[in-house]
Design an enzyme around this catalytic site. Structure first.
Site, PDB file in Angstrom:
ATOM      1  CB  SER A 132      49.360  17.214  30.866  1.00  0.00           C
ATOM      2  OG  SER A 132      48.144  16.467  30.315  1.00  0.00           O
TER       3      SER A 132
ATOM      4  CG  ASP B 257      35.163  39.856  29.536  1.00  0.00           C
ATOM      5  OD1 ASP B 257      36.036  40.127  30.261  1.00  0.00           O
ATOM      6  OD2 ASP B 257      35.196  40.370  28.302  1.00  0.00           O
TER       7      ASP B 257
ATOM      8  CG  ASP C 222      37.303  39.531  35.049  1.00  0.00           C
ATOM      9  OD1 ASP C 222      37.066  40.717  34.663  1.00  0.00           O
ATOM     10  OD2 ASP C 222      37.634  38.479  34.515  1.00  0.00           O
TER      11      ASP C 222
ATOM     12  CG  ASP D  64      40.151  40.775  30.103  1.00  0.00           C
ATOM     13  OD1 ASP D  64      39.234  40.250  30.253  1.00  0.00           O
ATOM     14  OD2 ASP D  64      41.113  40.519  31.104  1.00  0.00           O
TER      15      ASP D  64
ATOM     16  CB  VAL E  59      40.144  36.861  30.083  1.00  0.00           C
ATOM     17  CG1 VAL E  59      40.899  35.727  30.739  1.00  0.00           C
ATOM     18  CG2 VAL E  59      41.067  37.244  28.792  1.00  0.00           C
TER      19      VAL E  59
ATOM     20  CG  ASP F 113      42.723  21.926  31.831  1.00  0.00           C
ATOM     21  OD1 ASP F 113      42.271  21.013  30.981  1.00  0.00           O
ATOM     22  OD2 ASP F 113      44.055  21.777  32.165  1.00  0.00           O
TER      23      ASP F 113
ATOM     24  CG  HIS G  88      45.373  20.098  29.216  1.00  0.00           C
ATOM     25  ND1 HIS G  88      45.302  19.992  30.646  1.00  0.00           N
ATOM     26  CD2 HIS G  88      45.847  19.187  28.649  1.00  0.00           C
ATOM     27  CE1 HIS G  88      46.050  18.942  30.688  1.00  0.00           C
ATOM     28  NE2 HIS G  88      46.307  18.328  29.543  1.00  0.00           N
TER      29      HIS G  88
HETATM   30 CA   LIG Z   1      37.425  39.744  32.052  1.00  0.00          CA
END
Ligand SMILES: [Ca+2]
Ligand SMILES: *[C@@H]1O[C@H](CO)[C@@H](O)[C@H](O)[C@H]1NC(C)=O
Ligand SMILES: *[C@@H]1O[C@H](CO)[C@@H](O)[C@H](O)[C@H]1NC(C)=O
Ligand SMILES: *[C@@H]1O[C@H](CO)[C@@H](O)[C@H](O)[C@H]1NC(C)=O
Ligand SMILES: *[C@@H]1O[C@H](CO)[C@@H](O)[C@H](O)[C@H]1NC(C)=O
Ligand SMILES: *[C@@H]1O[C@H](CO)[C@@H](O)[C@H](O)[C@H]1NC(C)=O
Ligand SMILES: *[C@@H]1O[C@H](CO)[C@@H](O)[C@H](O)[C@H]1NC(C)=O
Ligand SMILES: *[C@@H]1O[C@H](CO)[C@@H](O)[C@H](O)[C@H]1NC(C)=O
Ligand SMILES: *[C@@H]1O[C@H](CO)[C@@H](O)[C@H](O)[C@H]1NC(C)=O
Ligand SMILES: *[C@@H]1O[C@H](CO)[C@@H](O)[C@H](O)[C@H]1NC(C)=O
Ligand SMILES: *[C@@H]1O[C@H](CO)[C@@H](O)[C@H](O)[C@H]1NC(C)=O
Ligand SMILES: *[C@@H]1O[C@H](CO)[C@@H](O)[C@H](O)[C@H]1NC(C)=O
Ligand SMILES: *[C@@H]1O[C@H](CO)[C@@H](O)[C@H](O)[C@H]1NC(C)=O
Length: 603
Positions: A224, A291, A294, A298, A300, A470, A516
């Site tokens: 940061s 999600d 990709d 998961d 994410v 972030d 962040h």
């Molecule tokens: Ca994913």
């Protein structure tokens, strides 16, 4: 006795004798006031004088991961000759000689702090750790918040701004490295036998700093504002650090700080302050939809670029939301400013989506020219969800603009009071403040110098990381700097060649789903890097190139190690398994920015 030493007179009588550095004495012997008084780096920097009366020396112990480390704590203040108001405290934690591994480590701060905590971080690595107070008046003092940046209405403290910008960290590193060399006797002693004109002999002893002494490896690690501080050194003092781990740097400071008021100005301009719960619902919907893009479901978003390319935010309109009444923050990075929030329910509105989309599009001036980039899609709207509920009117009010207010009110406008109102502030005003701050503080705080030739020539290695979600420093800020460095350093090479060359000494890693400088409560199954300082030490000292950054997933269905791809490669999974770091031109293209609101190129 006179020493009439000339080369001729001394011919045949001079023995230059490099003594091996004697292994330092015990910690107890070294760590006393009288011993340290003989070891301080008095002459390390022209114009810097150590204030002898301030020197504090004590031994201590520190436990980390089940190991106890003994150290010497050396604290002192130094002055800048001829200046009465720029005295700086530094503190060094020096490990017991038996655990010292010829390493020095500078640590940095965050927000308005130039340091975060005690520099015991180095002990587990056999490194001396250093911290500075930046001349703010004590290790707990902060830049804007403690009023050290403005001396009187209209008078900014240019010494403190310079110290915060880069000088204090430089001085801390130079003083710390020489103190380290002295403390552990790393400098070889050259003892020269000199025969005087009258036939008497004497020894002149000098120390040789790098030539014959033991090599001292020097490192930096922080995130940061601390990431910006790291870059302030790497851009200016190429041989100061052998390796650095810099996270989510708050550099391009003039843009970065003013950008923190952008979300509030979007809400003011569109005349709609969404309930925080509505913005949270939008983020949740984005994460759910993007999600799987990709290749691994998961929780994410590992590819915010694929989300940007394939997901249309208007599809969220009409999604219902509900948040129970709360007396504290709602957990979205700051709703309610800590004040109570009523029960919130409804359906995501077209205006709510317009606010979110306008924030994600980034700041544009009134002519529609892009002025700055924004947080990646999937990040929480932290600057917007800090709106407050007015119990009397039953309405949500514009969020507090926090760090943007202190930056603009104090440093740009020079006002001691920073109760900045948003009345009359529009997009063009933010652009003007970015330009003003950029021009006025380019040499101190801005920190985007892209020619890193001295660093490269000195053999320095950099691990630069940034959470892809972030919500404070946009991840695109790091990508834009990396791209600028690549094209500046290698103007005659094409994109792939330039990135291959740059990756030999400077690598950027986007951490999927991370917030962040930290993991992300909204995408808790994302990876977080394991021990990045060890990874840069291995690169510097053993030549182990971090082709991917080692990381770990600690929650969800895919617990275990996960590699983080180095930019411009992007992660992709086939059926949840077997991640590849792929080159995807369409994705890379979404991360290329130009800022036509400014006639100058924005580095
Ligand atoms: Ca994913
Ligand atoms: C501080 O102490 C050192 C070592 O004792 C001495 O050489 C130096 O002159 C002193 N500095 C001042 C300003 O008195
Ligand atoms: C180091 O010394 C300073 C000043 O002498 C003191 O305030 C601080 O608490 C000490 N820190 C540690 C970790 O021993
Ligand atoms: C620190 O470590 C030492 C040695 O392992 C142990 O005896 C001591 O209890 C530890 N102290 C704390 C506070 O954990
Ligand atoms: C500083 O200037 C501001 C704006 O003019 C004013 O409101 C404030 O009272 C001044 N403060 C002092 C200490 O003079
Ligand atoms: C220089 O070093 C020699 C031994 O290497 C020692 O005898 C002599 O006292 C030293 N001279 C000074 C001035 O410290
Ligand atoms: C000291 O360094 C010089 C210059 O690099 C070199 O010629 C010399 O051999 C070195 N001496 C020792 C003892 O390493
Ligand atoms: C998103 O969908 C809306 C409504 O269908 C449409 O007007 C808009 O053009 C779409 N945006 C993109 C980038 O495709
Ligand atoms: C939200 O939308 C649903 C249908 O999707 C509707 O039944 C409901 O009345 C709406 N709620 C509000 C508060 O508009
Ligand atoms: C807000 O207003 C409601 C009803 O008017 C009241 O019950 C509640 O206590 C108020 N909350 C706060 C924090 O003042
Ligand atoms: C970049 O240069 C390399 C080596 O000269 C070449 O193989 C590659 O095709 C070039 N890539 C592009 C996109 O022009
Ligand atoms: C990764 O996380 C797992 C689960 O928490 C843990 O057992 C393991 O030690 C971690 N690995 C590293 C390298 O931190
Ligand atoms: C991927 O993993 C998720 C979560 O474990 C699971 O629900 C899904 O079925 C998996 N998809 C494939 C294609 O294996």
């Amino acid at each position: 006795m006179t020493i009439a030493f000339t080369l001729a007179a001394a011919a045949g009588a001079v023995l230059a004798n490099a003594m091996p550095a004697p292994r330092a004495a015990s910690l107890d012997t070294l760590c006393t006031s009288s011993s340290v008084a003989g070891l301080l780096p008095y002459d390390a920097i022209l114009g810097v004088t150590i204030v002898n009366s301030t020197v504090g020396v004590n031994t201590g112990t520190y436990n980390s991961s089940g190991t106890q480390y003994s150290y010497c704590n050396v604290t002192f203040q130094y002055e800048h000759d001829g200046v009465s108001d720029a005295d700086v405290w530094v503190q060094y934690i020096l490990p017991d000689p038996s655990t010292f591994k010829n390493r020095y480590l500078s640590t940095g701060g965050g927000g308005n702090a130039i340091n975060s905590g005690v520099p015991t971080n180095g002990l587990a690595y056999g490194a001396v750790g250093g911290r500075t107070d930046g001349g703010f008046g004590g290790f707990d003092a902060e830049f804007d918040t403690d009023g050290v940046d403005v001396l009187a209405n209209g008078t900014v403290n240019i010494w403190v701004i310079k110290l915060f910008g880069y000088l204090a960290h430089h001085e801390m590193a130079v003083l710390g490295k020489q103190l380290t060399r002295n403390f552990y006797s790393l400098d070889a002693t050259i003892s020269t036998e000199v025969t005087s004109g009258d036939g008497t002999t004497n020894y002149v002893n000098t120390t040789s700093t790098e030539t014959n002494g033991t090599r001292l490896y020097s490192y930096y690690q922080a995130c940061s504002e601390g990431g910006r501080e790291g870059w302030s050194q790497l851009q200016r003092f190429g041989d100061q650090f052998d390796g650095a781990v810099v996270g989510a740097p708050a550099f391009r400071y003039a843009h970065q700080q003013a950008n923190h008021m952008f979300s509030a100005v979007v809400e003011q301009t569109l005349d709609y302050v969404p309930p925080p719960c509505e913005l949270e619902a939008i983020v949740t919907a984005i994460i759910d939809a993007c999600d799987p893009l990709d290749g691994r479901t998961d929780g994410v978003i590992s590819r915010s670029d694929l989300c940007l390319l394939n997901f249309n935010l208007t599809s969220v309109i009409g999604t219902s939301y509900y948040c129970a009444a709360s007396t504290a923050s709602s957990g979205m990075g700051g709703n309610g400013g800590g004040s109570s929030a009523p029960e919130q329910s409804g359906n995501v509105s077209a205006l709510g989506v317009e606010v979110a989309q306008t924030i994600l599009d980034g700041l544009h001036d009134s002519n529609g020219n892009k002025a700055y980039l924004s947080w990646a899609i999937g990040a929480s709207f932290a600057d917007a969800t800090s709106s407050t509920y007015n119990n009397a009117t039953g309405k949500w009010e514009l969020p507090d603009i926090g760090i943007a207010a202190t930056w603009i009110g104090r440093v740009l406008l020079g006002l001691q009071e920073t109760d900045m109102s948003l009345t009359g502030i529009d997009y063009d005003q933010i652009v003007d403040w970015m330009y003003y701050g950029w021009q006025n503080y380019f040499d101190t705080l801005h920190t985007t110098w892209p020619d890193l030739s001295p660093l490269n020539n000195a053999g320095g290695k950099v691990i630069h990381y940034h959470g892809e979600a972030d919500n404070s420093v946009p991840v695109g800020s790091s990508v834009h700097y990396y791209e600028t460095v690549a094209s500046t350093m290698y103007p005659s090479l094409n994109y792939t060649e330039a990135h291959t060359a740059l990756a030999e000494w400077y690598r950027l890693y986007l951490i999927p789903g991370a917030a962040h400088c930290a993991t992300n409560s909204l995408q808790p199954n994302g990876p977080w890097p394991t021990d990045m300082l060890s990874q840069v030490i291995s690169w510097v000292e053993d030549g182990v190139v971090p082709t991917t950054l080692s990381a770990n997933v600690t929650e969800g269905d895919f617990i275990g190690s996960q590699d983080i791809c180095a930019w411009p490669l992007r992660p992709y999974w086939n059926s949840n398994t077997s991640m590849v770091c792929q080159y995807d031109q369409a994705s890379i293209d979404t991360w290329q920015y130009t800022f036509p609101a400014f006639k100058l190129p924005v580095w």
